[in-house]
Write a protein that holds these residues in place. Structure first.
Motif, PDB file in Angstrom:
ATOM      1  N   ALA A  64      -9.632 -19.214 -22.123  1.00 17.93           N
ATOM      2  CA  ALA A  64      -9.545 -20.609 -22.360  1.00 17.93           C
ATOM      3  C   ALA A  64      -8.558 -21.289 -21.265  1.00 17.93           C
ATOM      4  N   ALA A  65      -7.709 -20.266 -20.681  1.00 17.38           N
ATOM      5  CA  ALA A  65      -6.764 -20.710 -19.610  1.00 17.38           C
ATOM      6  C   ALA A  65      -7.630 -20.776 -18.242  1.00 17.38           C
ATOM      7  N   ILE A  66      -8.474 -20.164 -18.078  1.00 18.71           N
ATOM      8  CA  ILE A  66      -9.425 -20.214 -16.852  1.00 18.71           C
ATOM      9  C   ILE A  66     -10.230 -21.248 -16.871  1.00 18.71           C
ATOM     10  N   PRO A  67     -10.325 -22.273 -16.096  1.00 21.98           N
ATOM     11  CA  PRO A  67     -11.308 -23.265 -15.945  1.00 21.98           C
ATOM     12  C   PRO A  67     -12.545 -23.011 -15.361  1.00 21.98           C
ATOM     13  N   GLY A  68     -13.482 -23.382 -16.094  1.00 20.60           N
ATOM     14  CA  GLY A  68     -15.107 -23.003 -15.811  1.00 20.60           C
ATOM     15  C   GLY A  68     -15.231 -21.542 -16.360  1.00 20.60           C
ATOM     16  N   GLY A  94     -22.591 -12.587 -12.673  1.00 23.43           N
ATOM     17  CA  GLY A  94     -21.733 -12.081 -13.484  1.00 23.43           C
ATOM     18  C   GLY A  94     -20.891 -13.243 -14.041  1.00 23.43           C
ATOM     19  N   ALA A  95     -21.101 -14.371 -14.251  1.00 23.41           N
ATOM     20  CA  ALA A  95     -20.502 -15.315 -14.356  1.00 23.41           C
ATOM     21  C   ALA A  95     -20.805 -15.470 -16.158  1.00 23.41           C
ATOM     22  N   VAL A  96     -19.546 -15.628 -16.860  1.00 20.29           N
ATOM     23  CA  VAL A  96     -19.560 -15.590 -18.403  1.00 20.29           C
ATOM     24  C   VAL A  96     -18.624 -16.929 -18.842  1.00 20.29           C
ATOM     25  N   TYR A  97     -19.033 -17.285 -19.795  1.00 19.65           N
ATOM     26  CA  TYR A  97     -18.169 -18.658 -20.403  1.00 19.65           C
ATOM     27  C   TYR A  97     -17.526 -18.436 -21.497  1.00 19.65           C
ATOM     28  N   SER A  98     -18.008 -17.626 -22.519  1.00 17.57           N
ATOM     29  CA  SER A  98     -17.378 -17.558 -24.052  1.00 17.57           C
ATOM     30  C   SER A  98     -16.848 -16.063 -24.155  1.00 17.57           C
ATOM     31  N   ARG A 126     -11.051 -12.827 -14.472  1.00 16.68           N
ATOM     32  CA  ARG A 126     -10.685 -13.787 -13.266  1.00 16.68           C
ATOM     33  C   ARG A 126     -11.677 -14.652 -13.186  1.00 16.68           C
ATOM     34  N   PRO A 127     -11.242 -16.070 -12.516  1.00 20.45           N
ATOM     35  CA  PRO A 127     -11.926 -17.137 -12.452  1.00 20.45           C
ATOM     36  C   PRO A 127     -13.383 -16.664 -11.698  1.00 20.45           C
ATOM     37  N   PHE A 128     -14.419 -17.198 -12.205  1.00 18.15           N
ATOM     38  CA  PHE A 128     -15.624 -16.727 -11.365  1.00 18.15           C
ATOM     39  C   PHE A 128     -15.799 -17.701 -10.137  1.00 18.15           C
ATOM     40  N   ARG A 129     -16.209 -17.015  -9.189  1.00 16.95           N
ATOM     41  CA  ARG A 129     -16.420 -17.833  -7.955  1.00 16.95           C
ATOM     42  C   ARG A 129     -17.633 -17.250  -7.200  1.00 16.95           C
TER      43      ARG A 129
END
Length: 248
Positions: A68-72, A94-98, A127-130
């Motif tokens: 929750a502390a990571i935006p996006g 590799g992007a995950v949201y939940s 880590r934040p997805f980039r």
């Protein structure tokens, strides 16, 4: 005392090289959660919420706050590998949201489960997805503390723009390795990096020299490493000119 090879695990190298990589959070796995990871247990395996393994519920709740502390979106991995062998990685890089999807794709990864089975997993790394620009992803081959070779990471196409910056990238990577070499207890290793739009180098991952690590455009570990190979890029596509007749 830790072995030098342990430095390749993200929770070990991150405190040393945190200033040269992406902000990362770590969630330690209880032994029950590790067992569930090895078994590949996730929410999709249950038909009724009452049947959910408490260890699975527990680790998902522990993931919730740091995610929750990571935006996006987040990129999720474990100590020594990421779930790059999953459909999610192929389709979404590799992007995950939940927390639920983060755990799911770790459990669906044969590579992650094998690492857990071998006792090589203690943490989930977040880590934040980039979304990486593929022209700026490279693999560095560091031998005896010096840059020996550098390969384009994305191998599905030739990028013409890289021809104009290849020497600049090679020089910049060499300076970077020289700058951080004193921090590396392991002097021969493979390092994946990313050049930001501003030219800054960010460490993506560390890998062992040889073995299962892909040499990419260096083709084979069975080669002469005594002299630097420089930067190796994908060749441009072959063009056929002149009169070409094709018959069937």
């Amino acid at each position: 005392m830790e072995k030098k090879e342990d430095f390749l695990r993200t929770p070990v190298w991150y405190p040393v090289l945190a200033g040269y990589t992406f902000l990362t959070s770590f969630v330690k796995l209880r032994k029950e959660a590790l067992a569930a990871l090895v078994a590949g247990e996730n929410y999709d395996d249950y038909e009724d919420d009452d049947e959910v393994n408490p260890a699975v519920e527990g680790i998902i709740e522990e993931l919730r706050k740091p995610m929750a502390a990571i935006p996006g979106n987040c990129f999720v991995s474990v100590d020594s590998c990421a779930p790059t062998d999953t459909e999610r990685f192929l389709n979404k890089r590799g992007a995950v949201y939940s927390p639920e999807s983060a755990w799911k794709y770790l459990t669906l990864s044969d590579k992650v489960r094998r690492a857990a089975r071998r006792g090589e997993v203690e943490y989930i790394c977040l880590r934040p997805f980039r979304r990486m620009n593929r022209t700026r992803e490279f693999r560095l081959f560091i031998r005896d503390g010096q840059l020996n070779a550098m390969s384009q990471y994305y191998l599905l196409r030739h990028f013409r723009r890289l021809e104009g910056v290849r020497e600049k990238y090679w020089e910049r990577a060499g300076e970077f390795v020289e700058h951080i070499s004193w921090m590396l207890p392991l002097k021969t290793l493979v390092m994946d990096i990313y050049f930001t739009a501003g030219g800054e180098i960010m460490i993506v991952d560390l890998n062992p020299w040889g073995g299962a690590t892909d040499p990419l455009l260096l083709r084979s570990w069975d080669r002469d490493w005594s002299k630097p190979a420089g930067i190796v890029l994908m060749d441009p596509p072959t063009r056929i000119s002149g009169d070409v007749s094709v018959s069937f």
